[in-house]
Design a protein around this motif. Structure first.
Motif, PDB file in Angstrom:
ATOM      1  N   ALA A 185       0.971  -1.518   0.456  1.00 20.91           N
ATOM      2  CA  ALA A 185       0.256  -0.029  -0.028  1.00 20.91           C
ATOM      3  C   ALA A 185       0.612   0.868   0.245  1.00 20.91           C
ATOM      4  O   ALA A 185       0.672   2.295  -0.831  1.00 20.91           O
ATOM      5  CB  ALA A 185      -1.126   0.291   1.372  1.00 20.91           C
ATOM      6  N   SER A 186       1.883   1.115   0.975  1.00 19.11           N
ATOM      7  CA  SER A 186       2.760   2.637   1.074  1.00 19.11           C
ATOM      8  C   SER A 186       3.506   2.531  -0.886  1.00 19.11           C
ATOM      9  O   SER A 186       3.369   3.777  -1.373  1.00 19.11           O
ATOM     10  CB  SER A 186       3.862   1.997   2.140  1.00 19.11           C
TER      11      SER A 186
ATOM     12  N   GLY B 185       0.864   3.819  -2.584  1.00 18.07           N
ATOM     13  CA  GLY B 185       0.483   5.429  -2.384  1.00 18.07           C
ATOM     14  C   GLY B 185      -1.047   5.513  -1.720  1.00 18.07           C
ATOM     15  O   GLY B 185      -1.841   6.443  -1.819  1.00 18.07           O
ATOM     16  N   ILE B 186      -1.552   4.090  -1.009  1.00 15.40           N
ATOM     17  CA  ILE B 186      -2.645   4.040  -0.501  1.00 15.40           C
ATOM     18  C   ILE B 186      -2.829   4.658   0.581  1.00 15.40           C
ATOM     19  O   ILE B 186      -2.313   4.037   1.664  1.00 15.40           O
ATOM     20  CB  ILE B 186      -2.974   2.245  -0.545  1.00 15.40           C
ATOM     21  N   ARG B 187      -3.399   5.741   1.479  1.00 16.13           N
ATOM     22  CA  ARG B 187      -4.518   5.874   2.654  1.00 16.13           C
ATOM     23  C   ARG B 187      -4.350   4.892   3.569  1.00 16.13           C
ATOM     24  O   ARG B 187      -5.245   3.525   2.495  1.00 16.13           O
ATOM     25  CB  ARG B 187      -5.138   7.149   2.858  1.00 16.13           C
ATOM     26  N   ARG B 188      -4.326   4.538   5.023  1.00 19.19           N
ATOM     27  CA  ARG B 188      -4.318   3.784   5.773  1.00 19.19           C
ATOM     28  C   ARG B 188      -5.834   3.456   5.238  1.00 19.19           C
ATOM     29  O   ARG B 188      -6.378   2.567   5.421  1.00 19.19           O
ATOM     30  CB  ARG B 188      -4.607   4.292   7.126  1.00 19.19           C
TER      31      ARG B 188
ATOM     32  N   ASP C 142      -8.223   3.492   3.792  1.00 15.92           N
ATOM     33  CA  ASP C 142      -9.014   3.292   2.672  1.00 15.92           C
ATOM     34  C   ASP C 142      -8.998   2.030   1.334  1.00 15.92           C
ATOM     35  O   ASP C 142      -8.927   0.638   1.093  1.00 15.92           O
ATOM     36  CB  ASP C 142      -8.450   3.892   0.922  1.00 15.92           C
TER      37      ASP C 142
ATOM     38  N   GLN D 132       5.818   5.152  -4.166  1.00 17.60           N
ATOM     39  CA  GLN D 132       5.187   6.519  -3.432  1.00 17.60           C
ATOM     40  C   GLN D 132       5.809   7.256  -2.479  1.00 17.60           C
ATOM     41  O   GLN D 132       5.825   8.076  -1.833  1.00 17.60           O
ATOM     42  CB  GLN D 132       3.855   6.573  -3.910  1.00 17.60           C
ATOM     43  N   TRP D 133       5.349   6.222  -1.378  1.00 14.19           N
ATOM     44  CA  TRP D 133       5.861   5.768   0.071  1.00 14.19           C
ATOM     45  C   TRP D 133       6.906   5.409   0.457  1.00 14.19           C
ATOM     46  O   TRP D 133       7.249   3.922  -0.480  1.00 14.19           O
ATOM     47  CB  TRP D 133       4.314   6.242   1.319  1.00 14.19           C
TER      48      TRP D 133
ATOM     49  N   ASP E 174      -8.723  -2.887   7.458  1.00 19.52           N
ATOM     50  CA  ASP E 174      -8.509  -1.182   7.799  1.00 19.52           C
ATOM     51  C   ASP E 174      -7.583  -1.077   8.806  1.00 19.52           C
ATOM     52  O   ASP E 174      -8.032  -1.207   9.652  1.00 19.52           O
ATOM     53  CB  ASP E 174      -9.760  -0.587   8.094  1.00 19.52           C
TER      54      ASP E 174
ATOM     55  N   ALA F  73      -6.726   1.767   9.444  1.00 19.14           N
ATOM     56  CA  ALA F  73      -6.686   3.260   9.955  1.00 19.14           C
ATOM     57  C   ALA F  73      -7.831   3.039  12.005  1.00 19.14           C
ATOM     58  O   ALA F  73      -7.197   3.395  12.283  1.00 19.14           O
ATOM     59  CB  ALA F  73      -8.199   4.205   9.044  1.00 19.14           C
TER      60      ALA F  73
END
Length: 236
Positions: free
Chosen positions: A41-42, A45-48, A50, A127-128, A205, A207
């Motif tokens: 995911a990093s 560039g996928i956010r926590r 998503d 991306q990250w 998830d 997040a």
């Protein structure tokens, strides 16, 4: 149609926790599904939070081949001036953080060819930043291997992919050994498999720290002459 993406996880230190809360930070003996999905995911560039994008990564079938068993180590941390829960002062917190030293893994992901092609293009240009369980535990060499992306099933990849060990002495010792120790493998499997083991590390998830249980099959594969080859494996 399916595809496979083979990745090299090599670093002086790696940590793959499943119960890392409070003062005890554990690690399993091989990469977890949540840790690998977080790394991918990093890279994309996928956010926590998503959950839809994370579900696509988590649904990839994962197989891990342990090319070098790591040594379980422990860090002893002392943190001073931590606020108390009552907010009336500060305290000193002692924690134990476990990690694997000198471990080496072949991680094979199988599934959607389009998604794996995207990952193939970005894991070494993320991306990250990517890391192996903790931000300080960064890869020691590129994640992609020489034959990283293919249409070969994951089971065949782990049984034939060149051994990732680059120490010439270790390679020569195995080449000369009459009876070699098989390489341990851990692969996703159906919960109905009589040998299935539960692992609570399938991310839903990040997040909200939501996970569900998956099932794995722990097995071994032979370390063959063809896998050892004449020289060390190449990374691209």
């Amino acid at each position: 149609m399916t595809a496979s993406l083979a990745l090299c996880f090599d670093a002086p230190m790696q940590s793959w926790g499943t119960r890392s809360r409070g003062v005890i930070r554990d690690t399993t003996r091989e990469p977890t599904k949540s840790g690998v999905v977080g790394l991918l995911a990093s890279a994309l560039g996928i956010r926590r939070g998503d959950t839809k994008a994370l579900a696509g990564l988590a649904d990839l079938r994962m197989t891990v081949r342990v090319d070098r068993e790591g040594i379980l180590e422990r860090d002893y941390h002392t943190t001073q001036n931590v606020p108390t829960t009552e907010g009336k002062g500060h305290r000193t917190v002692v924690s134990e953080r476990y990690y694997l030293a000198d471990a080496l893994f072949l991680v094979v992901l199988e599934g959607d060819p389009a998604l794996l092609t995207r990952l193939h293009g970005c894991v070494d240009r993320p991306q990250w930043p990517v890391f192996f369980g903790r931000r300080a535990f960064v890869p020691a060499r590129p994640l992609r291997t020489a034959d990283s992306l293919s249409d070969v099933p994951a089971g065949e990849v782990v049984a034939t992919h060149p051994w990732l060990e680059i120490d010439p002495d270790a390679r020569e010792a195995e080449r000369r050994r009459a009876r070699r120790t098989p390489l341990r493998t851990v692969s996703d499997c159906a919960p109905t498999d009589p040998r299935a083991e539960p692992r609570h590390d399938h991310p839903v998830d990040f997040a909200s720290r939501a996970f569900r249980t998956r099932h794995v099959l722990v097995d071994t594969t032979e370390l063959t002459d063809d896998m050892i080859g004449a020289g060390g494996p190449l990374c691209t």
